[in-house]
Motif scaffolding. Sequence first.
Motif, mmCIF file in Angstrom:
data_model
loop_
_atom_site.group_PDB
_atom_site.id
_atom_site.type_symbol
_atom_site.label_atom_id
_atom_site.label_comp_id
_atom_site.label_asym_id
_atom_site.label_seq_id
_atom_site.Cartn_x
_atom_site.Cartn_y
_atom_site.Cartn_z
ATOM 1 N N PRO A 1 19.426 7.068 -8.613
ATOM 2 C CA PRO A 1 18.282 6.223 -7.408
ATOM 3 C C PRO A 1 17.842 5.838 -8.019
ATOM 4 O O PRO A 1 17.573 5.240 -9.526
ATOM 5 C CB PRO A 1 17.749 7.640 -7.081
ATOM 6 C CG PRO A 1 17.711 8.814 -8.778
ATOM 7 C CD PRO A 1 19.152 8.401 -9.161
ATOM 8 N N MET A 2 16.570 4.721 -7.443
ATOM 9 C CA MET A 2 16.114 3.726 -7.790
ATOM 10 C C MET A 2 14.529 3.952 -7.453
ATOM 11 O O MET A 2 14.237 3.288 -6.150
ATOM 12 C CB MET A 2 16.528 2.210 -7.305
ATOM 13 C CG MET A 2 15.480 0.699 -8.176
ATOM 14 S SD MET A 2 16.072 -0.314 -8.128
ATOM 15 C CE MET A 2 16.311 -0.693 -6.171
ATOM 16 N N PRO A 3 13.829 4.556 -7.482
ATOM 17 C CA PRO A 3 12.663 5.082 -7.152
ATOM 18 C C PRO A 3 10.955 3.945 -6.861
ATOM 19 O O PRO A 3 11.367 2.983 -7.743
ATOM 20 C CB PRO A 3 11.906 6.138 -8.082
ATOM 21 C CG PRO A 3 12.498 6.492 -9.312
ATOM 22 C CD PRO A 3 13.886 5.801 -8.522
ATOM 23 N N SER B 1 1.109 -1.499 -0.173
ATOM 24 C CA SER B 1 0.019 0.092 -0.369
ATOM 25 C C SER B 1 1.038 1.752 -0.734
ATOM 26 O O SER B 1 0.188 2.257 -0.217
ATOM 27 C CB SER B 1 -1.154 0.058 1.416
ATOM 28 O OG SER B 1 0.052 -0.436 2.712
ATOM 29 N N ARG B 2 1.751 1.543 -0.001
ATOM 30 C CA ARG B 2 3.122 2.182 -0.199
ATOM 31 C C ARG B 2 4.509 1.867 -0.100
ATOM 32 O O ARG B 2 4.757 0.822 -0.051
ATOM 33 C CB ARG B 2 2.752 3.324 2.006
ATOM 34 C CG ARG B 2 3.352 1.825 2.670
ATOM 35 C CD ARG B 2 3.357 2.988 3.859
ATOM 36 N NE ARG B 2 2.318 3.973 4.345
ATOM 37 C CZ ARG B 2 0.827 3.185 4.959
ATOM 38 N NH1 ARG B 2 1.774 1.872 5.363
ATOM 39 N NH2 ARG B 2 0.276 4.562 5.091
ATOM 40 N N GLY B 3 4.963 3.087 -0.611
ATOM 41 C CA GLY B 3 7.158 2.820 -0.799
ATOM 42 C C GLY B 3 7.055 1.842 -1.592
ATOM 43 O O GLY B 3 6.669 1.861 -2.891
ATOM 44 N N ILE C 1 16.896 3.474 -0.777
ATOM 45 C CA ILE C 1 15.345 3.958 -1.353
ATOM 46 C C ILE C 1 14.563 5.706 -1.161
ATOM 47 O O ILE C 1 14.219 4.955 -0.194
ATOM 48 C CB ILE C 1 14.658 3.579 -2.254
ATOM 49 C CG1 ILE C 1 15.894 2.320 -2.885
ATOM 50 C CG2 ILE C 1 13.642 4.196 -3.420
ATOM 51 C CD1 ILE C 1 14.604 0.872 -3.530
ATOM 52 N N GLY C 2 15.044 6.488 -1.449
ATOM 53 C CA GLY C 2 14.276 7.971 -0.812
ATOM 54 C C GLY C 2 12.848 7.795 -1.119
ATOM 55 O O GLY C 2 12.341 6.766 -1.408
ATOM 56 N N ASP D 1 10.942 2.401 -10.506
ATOM 57 C CA ASP D 1 11.087 1.392 -11.361
ATOM 58 C C ASP D 1 11.997 0.231 -10.755
ATOM 59 O O ASP D 1 12.383 -0.701 -11.387
ATOM 60 C CB ASP D 1 12.317 2.664 -11.490
ATOM 61 C CG ASP D 1 13.626 2.229 -11.968
ATOM 62 O OD1 ASP D 1 13.677 1.973 -13.107
ATOM 63 O OD2 ASP D 1 14.567 2.783 -11.138
ATOM 64 N N PHE D 2 11.926 0.060 -9.127
ATOM 65 C CA PHE D 2 12.320 -0.669 -8.245
ATOM 66 C C PHE D 2 10.923 -1.776 -9.087
ATOM 67 O O PHE D 2 11.321 -3.063 -9.230
ATOM 68 C CB PHE D 2 12.189 -0.738 -6.608
ATOM 69 C CG PHE D 2 11.856 -1.782 -6.386
ATOM 70 C CD1 PHE D 2 12.916 -2.459 -6.540
ATOM 71 C CD2 PHE D 2 10.975 -2.272 -6.134
ATOM 72 C CE1 PHE D 2 13.112 -3.430 -5.334
ATOM 73 C CE2 PHE D 2 11.026 -3.471 -4.474
ATOM 74 C CZ PHE D 2 12.169 -4.596 -4.300
ATOM 75 N N GLY D 3 9.724 -1.756 -9.015
ATOM 76 C CA GLY D 3 8.892 -2.167 -9.623
ATOM 77 C C GLY D 3 8.708 -2.820 -11.592
ATOM 78 O O GLY D 3 8.448 -4.613 -11.012
#
Length: 252
Positions: free
Chosen positions: A211-213, A14-16, A180-181, A216-218
């Motif tokens: 960065p890997m927001p 649900s987040r992050g 990851i910010g 992008d990680f998904g």
Amino acid sequence: MNLKDKKVVVTGGSRGLGLGLVEAFVEHGAKVTVVARDADALASVRTRLGVTTISADVTDEAAAHRILSEVQPDILVLNAGAKPRMGRLDQLSWEGFSATWETDVKAGLYWLQAALKTPLQPGSRVLVGSSGAAQNGSPLSGGYAGAKRMLWIMAKYANGVSAQNKLGIRFQAIVPQQMIGDTGVGDTGAKAYARAMGIGRDEFLARFGAPMPPRDFGEKVVSVLEDPKYAEGVVFGLKGDTGITMLEGAAA
């Protein structure tokens, strides 16, 4: 594995980072069920993305078995976890030191057991969220690094059980190799390390390179599932500037 119409369960979606995963899965046509505790966050992701949501504590053993029995997912992603208590080894209580063991590892055990005992269908994939801390340690987050290494090891144990029982389920560990910010765990860690170094949060995060927001990680996790060259790997490192690295292949 083509994700179109595949049933996916994501814990902590649900987040992050978990939300980034859910967004990527939905974009690729999967039918996603999100499991988390926060009813408001679940309602938001359900409304925005059209996913199914289940409010449950991931450390509830009965819930893990019930959800997998009901949904029978093709893909299970174990992403949920606690924010580590930050502090040096000499500053933490046992409660603070062990918080990630009581959440991340406990939940991992129950959901892995449920996947093996239900069992999921042959050909199913189970992704276990780990961390770069599992490789290099994390001296300001107590038992976090050890907990994430344990999840990595548990994925390998689960592959052994699957092979022994001829279940045909593949378990793989996902290792983000940078903080990851704009995520709960990432911001908690980055702020603590930046403060200890006397620099700003953003300056600290920049030390990891590109960065890997979460989104992008998904997409990188989707590649692990869809690209046949990753089908036999067991542990994958993900990083913004280097992409996907296979850290451990299938056992001989």
